[in-house]
Design a protein around this motif. Sequence first.
Motif, PDB file in Angstrom:
ATOM      1  N   ASP A 150      31.602 -41.154  19.841  1.00 18.77           N
ATOM      2  CA  ASP A 150      31.866 -41.541  18.454  1.00 18.77           C
ATOM      3  C   ASP A 150      31.196 -40.613  17.452  1.00 18.77           C
ATOM      4  O   ASP A 150      30.923 -41.004  16.316  1.00 18.77           O
ATOM      5  N   LEU A 151      30.959 -39.383  17.855  1.00 19.32           N
ATOM      6  CA  LEU A 151      30.475 -38.396  16.899  1.00 19.32           C
ATOM      7  C   LEU A 151      31.409 -38.318  15.700  1.00 19.32           C
ATOM      8  O   LEU A 151      30.986 -38.143  14.560  1.00 19.32           O
ATOM      9  N   MET A 152      32.722 -38.451  15.988  1.00 23.51           N
ATOM     10  CA  MET A 152      33.743 -38.543  14.943  1.00 23.51           C
ATOM     11  C   MET A 152      34.711 -39.647  15.324  1.00 23.51           C
ATOM     12  O   MET A 152      35.127 -39.730  16.479  1.00 23.51           O
ATOM     13  N   PRO A 156      37.210 -36.524  21.680  1.00 22.40           N
ATOM     14  CA  PRO A 156      36.525 -37.671  21.093  1.00 22.40           C
ATOM     15  C   PRO A 156      37.079 -38.990  21.632  1.00 22.40           C
ATOM     16  O   PRO A 156      38.215 -39.066  22.113  1.00 22.40           O
ATOM     17  N   ALA A 157      36.289 -40.030  21.509  1.00 19.08           N
ATOM     18  CA  ALA A 157      36.670 -41.322  22.070  1.00 19.08           C
ATOM     19  C   ALA A 157      37.876 -41.932  21.377  1.00 19.08           C
ATOM     20  O   ALA A 157      38.626 -42.685  22.009  1.00 19.08           O
ATOM     21  N   HIS A 158      38.099 -41.623  20.090  1.00 26.42           N
ATOM     22  CA  HIS A 158      39.128 -42.343  19.337  1.00 26.42           C
ATOM     23  C   HIS A 158      40.227 -41.470  18.756  1.00 26.42           C
ATOM     24  O   HIS A 158      41.161 -42.013  18.164  1.00 26.42           O
ATOM     25  N   GLY A 174      51.231 -46.058   8.977  1.00 22.08           N
ATOM     26  CA  GLY A 174      51.029 -45.314   7.739  1.00 22.08           C
ATOM     27  C   GLY A 174      49.598 -44.862   7.560  1.00 22.08           C
ATOM     28  O   GLY A 174      49.113 -44.731   6.430  1.00 22.08           O
ATOM     29  N   ASP A 175      48.924 -44.590   8.667  1.00 17.70           N
ATOM     30  CA  ASP A 175      47.503 -44.261   8.619  1.00 17.70           C
ATOM     31  C   ASP A 175      47.194 -43.242   9.705  1.00 17.70           C
ATOM     32  O   ASP A 175      48.007 -42.976  10.599  1.00 17.70           O
ATOM     33  N   LEU A 176      45.985 -42.682   9.632  1.00 24.00           N
ATOM     34  CA  LEU A 176      45.558 -41.772  10.677  1.00 24.00           C
ATOM     35  C   LEU A 176      45.521 -42.507  12.012  1.00 24.00           C
ATOM     36  O   LEU A 176      45.151 -43.678  12.088  1.00 24.00           O
ATOM     37  N   GLY A 177      45.893 -41.807  13.060  1.00 26.61           N
ATOM     38  CA  GLY A 177      45.915 -42.404  14.379  1.00 26.61           C
ATOM     39  C   GLY A 177      44.515 -42.643  14.921  1.00 26.61           C
ATOM     40  O   GLY A 177      43.558 -41.935  14.590  1.00 26.61           O
ATOM     41  N   SER A 178      44.405 -43.653  15.768  1.00 26.87           N
ATOM     42  CA  SER A 178      43.147 -43.961  16.446  1.00 26.87           C
ATOM     43  C   SER A 178      43.478 -44.648  17.758  1.00 26.87           C
ATOM     44  O   SER A 178      44.455 -45.383  17.853  1.00 26.87           O
ATOM     45  N   ARG A 179      42.665 -44.393  18.760  1.00 24.39           N
ATOM     46  CA  ARG A 179      42.862 -45.001  20.070  1.00 24.39           C
ATOM     47  C   ARG A 179      41.527 -45.535  20.593  1.00 24.39           C
ATOM     48  O   ARG A 179      40.462 -45.030  20.234  1.00 24.39           O
ATOM     49  N   ILE A 180      41.601 -46.530  21.452  1.00 22.65           N
ATOM     50  CA  ILE A 180      40.465 -46.897  22.294  1.00 22.65           C
ATOM     51  C   ILE A 180      40.858 -46.498  23.700  1.00 22.65           C
ATOM     52  O   ILE A 180      41.882 -46.961  24.221  1.00 22.65           O
ATOM     53  N   GLN A 181      40.079 -45.612  24.307  1.00 21.33           N
ATOM     54  CA  GLN A 181      40.519 -44.974  25.537  1.00 21.33           C
ATOM     55  C   GLN A 181      39.337 -44.587  26.421  1.00 21.33           C
ATOM     56  O   GLN A 181      38.195 -44.522  25.974  1.00 21.33           O
ATOM     57  N   THR A 182      39.684 -44.339  27.671  1.00 15.62           N
ATOM     58  CA  THR A 182      38.721 -43.916  28.679  1.00 15.62           C
ATOM     59  C   THR A 182      39.143 -42.559  29.211  1.00 15.62           C
ATOM     60  O   THR A 182      40.341 -42.301  29.400  1.00 15.62           O
ATOM     61  N   TRP A 183      38.167 -41.704  29.457  1.00 18.03           N
ATOM     62  CA  TRP A 183      38.427 -40.424  30.085  1.00 18.03           C
ATOM     63  C   TRP A 183      38.029 -40.501  31.556  1.00 18.03           C
ATOM     64  O   TRP A 183      36.918 -40.909  31.880  1.00 18.03           O
TER      65      TRP A 183
END
Length: 288
Positions: free
Chosen positions: A222-224, A266-268, A53-62
């Motif tokens: 993490d600019l955003m 972005p990272a997240h 029920g919230d905005l999505g976020s990930r911890i990820q590698t490119w």
Amino acid sequence: MDTFRFGEVGITRVVEIGRSFYPTTSMLPESTPEAIARHHGWLKPDFFDEDTGDLGSRIQTWVVRMPGRTILIDTGVGNGKERHESPLWNNRQGTWLHDLAAAGVTPEQVDTVVCTHLHVDHVGWNTRRQGERWVPTFPNARYVIHGEEWQFWKWESEEGREPSGCIADSVVPIVEAGRVALVDQRHEIAPGLRFEPTPGHTPGHVAVRLTTPVGQAVFAGDLMHRTVQVAEPQWNSQFCHDGGRARKTRQEFVERHADSGVLILPAHFPRPGYVVREGSGFRFRAAA
């Protein structure tokens, strides 16, 4: 597992953790549920997680692959590390290395690891435990870090002001192993891939720009933290070191890239995409 192509360059996303420990209103303390809801028309469904029920976020590698090169950008939380600030991170036993292998990359194949900055959720897989020691996960890689960022966190760690412990277990071991290259804020990592200064979130935070004959992409670190910050760039995260500078950097970035066709990673964010203008403001459009 998403993959994007820019001619001979391939970009693959490897997700370590599929959600954030921090609700959006905690991560962005200047936001409110009502203000966020005003943007639900474009945030849903691409940037919203119905299960939380919230905005999505990930911890990820490119993963960036180009002829003769395999480059990782940011390395997440890592396994087996004491991270008491988050139950999702503490002594984690995740599948990230297996997921990296599924993307066709072994640790030995990686020649470069890029750290956009040295926060705990961007450096964890720099090292892994070997007996009683933390050793570089990528034995053949050069770890590229902005020199100002390292000097700041080295000082903070020595003064006891880095509570997560990530500098001690995820950065110092690669420095002591001689695997780190400390570089300036516009360093060229590989042909067409270079740092750009984006300070504020941390003193030496950098983005990484890919420039090819067929287009550009920017790994924004993490600019955003949440996609809504494209429309509300004045909202800082709770972890921004210099709020005023972070706002200015973010606003300039959004204005510069609006309607530019540059892919922003972005990272997240749960999905990469493009900054577009909407009326007098901005929003984010997911990449196909």
